[in-house]
Design a protein around this motif. Structure first.
Motif, PDB file in Angstrom:
ATOM      1  N   ILE A   1       0.970  -1.176  -0.011  1.00 19.54           N
ATOM      2  CA  ILE A   1      -0.050   0.112   0.200  1.00 19.54           C
ATOM      3  C   ILE A   1       0.769   1.430  -0.061  1.00 19.54           C
ATOM      4  N   ASP A   2       2.113   1.232   0.716  1.00 20.55           N
ATOM      5  CA  ASP A   2       3.072   2.277   0.590  1.00 20.55           C
ATOM      6  C   ASP A   2       4.389   1.716   0.522  1.00 20.55           C
ATOM      7  N   ALA A   3       5.481   2.701   0.549  1.00 19.57           N
ATOM      8  CA  ALA A   3       6.802   2.159   0.485  1.00 19.57           C
ATOM      9  C   ALA A   3       7.352   2.049   1.856  1.00 19.57           C
ATOM     10  N   LEU A   4       6.466   1.878   2.837  1.00 19.67           N
ATOM     11  CA  LEU A   4       7.326   1.956   4.293  1.00 19.67           C
ATOM     12  C   LEU A   4       7.321   0.350   4.272  1.00 19.67           C
ATOM     13  N   TYR A   5       7.266  -0.597   3.570  1.00 16.47           N
ATOM     14  CA  TYR A   5       7.873  -2.099   3.835  1.00 16.47           C
ATOM     15  C   TYR A   5       9.022  -2.147   3.865  1.00 16.47           C
TER      16      TYR A   5
ATOM     17  N   ARG B   1      14.432  -0.540  -1.485  1.00 17.42           N
ATOM     18  CA  ARG B   1      13.207  -0.248  -2.042  1.00 17.42           C
ATOM     19  C   ARG B   1      12.844   0.599  -3.218  1.00 17.42           C
TER      20      ARG B   1
ATOM     21  N   ASN C   1       9.770   1.234  -5.444  1.00 18.76           N
ATOM     22  CA  ASN C   1       8.447   1.519  -5.101  1.00 18.76           C
ATOM     23  C   ASN C   1       7.386   0.464  -4.564  1.00 18.76           C
ATOM     24  N   THR C   2       6.476   0.686  -4.502  1.00 17.44           N
ATOM     25  CA  THR C   2       5.559  -0.399  -3.891  1.00 17.44           C
ATOM     26  C   THR C   2       5.359  -1.754  -4.336  1.00 17.44           C
TER      27      THR C   2
ATOM     28  N   GLY D   1       5.260  -5.719   4.809  1.00 15.37           N
ATOM     29  CA  GLY D   1       4.551  -4.480   4.914  1.00 15.37           C
ATOM     30  C   GLY D   1       2.954  -4.385   5.028  1.00 15.37           C
ATOM     31  N   ARG D   2       2.480  -3.611   4.380  1.00 17.72           N
ATOM     32  CA  ARG D   2       0.798  -3.850   4.451  1.00 17.72           C
ATOM     33  C   ARG D   2       0.253  -3.675   2.856  1.00 17.72           C
ATOM     34  N   TRP D   3      -0.808  -4.486   2.866  1.00 22.40           N
ATOM     35  CA  TRP D   3      -1.509  -4.532   1.736  1.00 22.40           C
ATOM     36  C   TRP D   3      -2.896  -3.483   1.796  1.00 22.40           C
ATOM     37  N   LYS D   4      -3.280  -3.344   2.812  1.00 17.85           N
ATOM     38  CA  LYS D   4      -4.489  -2.159   2.997  1.00 17.85           C
ATOM     39  C   LYS D   4      -4.393  -1.407   4.270  1.00 17.85           C
TER      40      LYS D   4
END
Length: 118
Positions: free
Chosen positions: A59-63, A85, A87-88, A115-118
């Motif tokens: 969902i964002d590049a914070l993974y 990293r 991008n997403t 990371g997150r998918w939602k």
């Protein structure tokens, strides 16, 4: 000394769907957590960098992504890997010789991204 504990069912992450089948490389949880993994090969030629395209975009590049070199042979008993990293949907893994920092080819690295998918 060591204490055992149980995670309460209400706090344990709930898996969406079934556990991954052979060849699948990601798992999604109801709380939005996404874990993806795979093996990157440095190839037989090139600049020592390999692009990884994620099966499911984050969902964002914070993974976070981590790599682990896989023993190749006595020719390269020790080598370094690192991840960037981009991008997403994509990251890059770099391969270098441990002592000379020269580009290394023909080796594998295992990677895991969380990371997150939602």
């Amino acid at each position: 000394m060591w204490q055992s504990f149980a995670i309460q069912q209400s706090v344990a992450p709930q898996l969406i769907g079934n556990l991954p089948e052979e060849g699948e490389n990601y798992i999604k949880f109801a709380n939005g957590t996404l874990i993806q993994w795979g093996v990157a090969n440095s190839g037989s030629s090139g600049g020592g960098a390999v692009s990884i395209n994620f099966a499911v975009p984050f969902i964002d590049a914070l993974y976070r992504i981590t790599t682990t070199p896989e023993y190749a042979s006595s020719s390269y008993p020790v080598f370094l890997t690192s991840a960037q990293r981009v991008n997403t949907e994509r990251a890059v893994i770099y391969f270098k010789q441990a002592y000379t920092a020269a580009v290394i080819t023909g080796v594998n690295a295992n990677w895991v991204a969380i990371g997150r998918w939602k």
